[in-house]
Design a protein around this motif. Structure first.
Motif, PDB file in Angstrom:
ATOM      1  N   PHE A   1       1.191  13.654 -44.772  1.00 55.90           N
ATOM      2  CA  PHE A   1       1.084  14.711 -44.393  1.00 55.90           C
ATOM      3  C   PHE A   1       0.877  14.854 -42.640  1.00 55.90           C
ATOM      4  O   PHE A   1       1.788  15.562 -42.304  1.00 55.90           O
TER       5      PHE A   1
ATOM      6  N   TYR B   1       3.529  25.840 -42.689  1.00 56.84           N
ATOM      7  CA  TYR B   1       3.666  24.407 -42.333  1.00 56.84           C
ATOM      8  C   TYR B   1       4.993  24.185 -42.220  1.00 56.84           C
ATOM      9  O   TYR B   1       5.744  24.711 -42.859  1.00 56.84           O
TER      10      TYR B   1
ATOM     11  N   ILE C   1       0.861  21.067 -51.013  1.00 54.36           N
ATOM     12  CA  ILE C   1       1.985  21.229 -49.984  1.00 54.36           C
ATOM     13  C   ILE C   1       3.050  20.236 -49.825  1.00 54.36           C
ATOM     14  O   ILE C   1       4.309  20.765 -49.936  1.00 54.36           O
ATOM     15  N   LEU C   2       2.765  19.012 -50.098  1.00 50.85           N
ATOM     16  CA  LEU C   2       3.805  18.095 -49.982  1.00 50.85           C
ATOM     17  C   LEU C   2       4.663  17.830 -51.195  1.00 50.85           C
ATOM     18  O   LEU C   2       5.691  17.891 -51.296  1.00 50.85           O
TER      19      LEU C   2
ATOM     20  N   LEU D   1      -9.495  19.980 -49.335  1.00 43.50           N
ATOM     21  CA  LEU D   1      -8.288  19.811 -48.638  1.00 43.50           C
ATOM     22  C   LEU D   1      -7.193  18.970 -48.950  1.00 43.50           C
ATOM     23  O   LEU D   1      -5.978  19.121 -48.591  1.00 43.50           O
ATOM     24  N   LEU D   2      -7.699  17.785 -49.317  1.00 43.49           N
ATOM     25  CA  LEU D   2      -6.776  16.724 -50.074  1.00 43.49           C
ATOM     26  C   LEU D   2      -6.075  17.437 -51.219  1.00 43.49           C
ATOM     27  O   LEU D   2      -4.577  17.085 -51.253  1.00 43.49           O
TER      28      LEU D   2
ATOM     29  N   LYS E   1      -2.912  11.677 -47.001  1.00 44.84           N
ATOM     30  CA  LYS E   1      -3.421  12.178 -45.559  1.00 44.84           C
ATOM     31  C   LYS E   1      -2.372  11.669 -44.458  1.00 44.84           C
ATOM     32  O   LYS E   1      -2.053  12.291 -43.599  1.00 44.84           O
TER      33      LYS E   1
ATOM     34  N   ALA F   1       1.088  22.030 -38.765  1.00 48.13           N
ATOM     35  CA  ALA F   1       0.591  23.479 -39.049  1.00 48.13           C
ATOM     36  C   ALA F   1       0.834  24.176 -37.803  1.00 48.13           C
ATOM     37  O   ALA F   1       0.579  23.852 -36.897  1.00 48.13           O
TER      38      ALA F   1
ATOM     39  N   LYS G   1      -5.132  20.487 -51.222  1.00 52.56           N
ATOM     40  CA  LYS G   1      -4.030  21.593 -50.750  1.00 52.56           C
ATOM     41  C   LYS G   1      -3.099  20.736 -50.150  1.00 52.56           C
ATOM     42  O   LYS G   1      -1.853  21.083 -50.314  1.00 52.56           O
ATOM     43  N   GLN G   2      -3.140  19.669 -49.492  1.00 49.73           N
ATOM     44  CA  GLN G   2      -2.064  18.771 -48.796  1.00 49.73           C
ATOM     45  C   GLN G   2      -1.410  17.988 -50.029  1.00 49.73           C
ATOM     46  O   GLN G   2      -0.153  18.151 -49.785  1.00 49.73           O
ATOM     47  N   ARG G   3      -1.686  17.845 -50.950  1.00 50.22           N
ATOM     48  CA  ARG G   3      -1.150  17.214 -52.330  1.00 50.22           C
ATOM     49  C   ARG G   3      -0.195  18.240 -52.679  1.00 50.22           C
ATOM     50  O   ARG G   3       1.133  18.235 -52.711  1.00 50.22           O
TER      51      ARG G   3
END
Length: 262
Positions: free
Chosen positions: A69, A128, A49-50, A42-43, A66, A75, A45-47
């Motif tokens: 985000f 997102y 996206i950012l 998850l981390l 985190k 979302a 994926k968030q990295r």
């Protein structure tokens, strides 16, 4: 029983016991580490996206990622069939890839339409959004499709005009390092910001060009250089973008969002 047979039996017994102990240890470790593995995925994926949305930097810690985000990106669930937002599922926990394998939540794509090579398409997916005063500033769309050796999973981020690219990249793939793996090359990814997806007629025009983009071409604003020595991966990326940004993907949703009807 002879001493030789007794020795063999003892050896087999000890080997069996060692195997059982090792199996229990490995199984226990896998169970214990699963939450950490899920959190790390998850981390990552968030990295991704950012980064694709042009937010944050590579030096951020997991905690900072985190927090950024959570404070910046929302979302939202989209119904790909109707092209509008939906509250059918919680977008934070909904898994589009899992849904794509569920016959109740997905459908088989005809070969003539499956240019991305994904076989099945989920009805719902998570997008997102970065918003300010109720207006979309950045829209981040998930994309995936088959390259040469693997399915590439990534995102493309658009400005509030829903046409200009902020960034594009992949967070998971198994393409050949130095060839198709060059989709991770910062220089190649650096070509995407500022490119536009649609032409003046509203038709999808984004394309990856074999041999390089001619800067004098009127289509140059929609085009990105192909990957040197990786024709099939380049074609795969071109196909997956055309699929997900077209009428079978996010095309209707983008049109509805632009018209204020999503």
């Amino acid at each position: 029983m002879s001493s030789q047979k007794e020795s063999t039996a003892r050896t087999l017994t000890v080997a069996l016991l060692v195997c059982l102990v090792c199996s229990v240890f490995v199984a226990g470790a896998a169970i214990a580490l699963k939450p950490t593995q899920v959190d790390n995925r998850l981390l990552d994926k968030q990295r991704s996206i950012l980064a694709i949305a042009g937010l944050g930097d590579a030096s951020m810690s997991g905690k900072q990622i985190k927090e950024l985000f959570a404070n910046t990106i929302s979302a939202k669930l989209v119904d790909l069939e109707t092209g509008v937002f939906s509250d059918a599922y919680n977008p934070i926990v909904f898994d589009p890839l899992k849904a794509s394998k569920d016959p109740k939540l997905s459908s088989v794509l005809p070969a003539s339409e499956d240019i991305a090579g994904i076989k099945r398409q989920e009805r719902f997916t998570t997008v997102y959004v970065v918003e300010q005063d109720g207006q979309v500033q950045t829209l981040i769309l998930p994309v995936r499709g088959y390259g040469l050796w693997s399915t590439l999973h990534g995102f493309i981020a658009l400005k509030g005009d829903l046409n200009t690219v902020v960034g594009m990249g992949f967070y998971q793939h198994a393409e050949t390092p130095g060839l198709g793996g060059e989709v991770d090359n910062p220089k190649w990814k650096g070509q995407w910001p500022g490119k536009t997806l649609f032409d003046e007629n509203g038709d999808l025009a984004v394309a990856i060009v074999k041999g390089g983009v001619d800067p004098k071409s009127p289509q140059a604003e929609h085009q990105v250089d192909g990957l040197a020595g990786a024709t099939l991966t380049s074609k795969g990326v071109d196909n997956l973008l055309k699929f997900w940004l077209g009428q079978n993907g996010f095309g209707p949703f983008i049109a509805n969002l632009r018209a204020g009807e999503a």
